[in-house]
Design an enzyme around this catalytic site. Structure first.
Site, PDB file in Angstrom:
ATOM      1  CG  HIS A  28      68.044 101.233  79.172  1.00  0.00           C
ATOM      2  ND1 HIS A  28      67.984 101.028  77.813  1.00  0.00           N
ATOM      3  CD2 HIS A  28      68.388 100.043  79.710  1.00  0.00           C
ATOM      4  CE1 HIS A  28      68.294  99.765  77.546  1.00  0.00           C
ATOM      5  NE2 HIS A  28      68.541  99.155  78.690  1.00  0.00           N
TER       6      HIS A  28
ATOM      7  CE1 TYR B  36      65.086 105.156  72.649  1.00  0.00           C
ATOM      8  CE2 TYR B  36      66.073 104.728  70.508  1.00  0.00           C
ATOM      9  CZ  TYR B  36      65.490 104.270  71.670  1.00  0.00           C
ATOM     10  OH  TYR B  36      65.325 102.929  71.854  1.00  0.00           O
TER      11      TYR B  36
END
Length: 183
Positions: free
Chosen positions: A63, A132
């Site tokens: 991604h 994240y």
């Protein structure tokens, strides 16, 4: 906490904490603004924290974000993952280079991934929690996905893929994504 440049990806860093262990377990600092600042990054730029939980064999990625991109700090807070970064910044000295890491709860190392790089990982442990810290709010209209099994990238995923999202399974090749970005 120690910061080390990742030679395969210009501008990427691995932040390795110093754990303090005793009979209770361990304690370590997983983010230190002064250490982040010491390598030229703005610690205040990160605006969103997210967490994913995956089971063994799950693959997430590859991604990245279009537009201004998205820089991330990635850490496996529980379990173990095989983490992949691909440099897709056309002006980078490491353009199209790949880097591989094993991130785990044993080390609590954090990987800084610059904007413009694709990212993906595979869970190696029965359960893997991946944290994240992202420098921009998420905008689904900017999501870009590249086929995790693209032969041009030849990523050596360590396990058979047990599960991936429909989006990841249908992702175009790297060559197609690069054509779309130029067009």
């Amino acid at each position: 906490m120690k910061a080390t440049e990742v030679p395969e990806i210009a501008g990427a860093y691995l932040f390795e904490p110093t754990p303090y262990a005793d009979e209770r377990g361990f304690f370590c600092r997983t983010f230190d603004a002064d250490v982040v600042r010491s390598v030229g990054l703005d610690p205040d730029a990160f605006v969103q924290d997210s967490l994913s939980r995956s089971v063994r064999g799950v693959l997430r990625g590859l991604h990245l974000r279009s537009g201004a991109g998205e820089a991330k700090l990635v850490r496996c807070s529980y379990g173990q993952i095989f983490d992949v970064v691909v440099d897709l910044r056309a002006d980078s000295p490491t353009y199209l280079e790949r880097a591989f890491f094993e991130l785990s709860d044993e080390t609590q190392a954090t990987l800084y991934i610059p904007a413009g790089c694709a990212h993906g990982f595979q869970a190696l442990s029965e359960t893997a929690d991946t944290s994240y810290r992202i420098d921009r709010p998420h905008d689904p209209a900017e999501d870009v996905t590249i086929a995790f099994d693209d032969p041009e990238l030849a990523i050596p995923w360590p396990l058979p893929v047990t599960s991936a999202s429909a989006r990841d399974h249908k992702a175009p090749s790297l060559a197609e994504v690069l054509r779309q970005r130029k067009g």
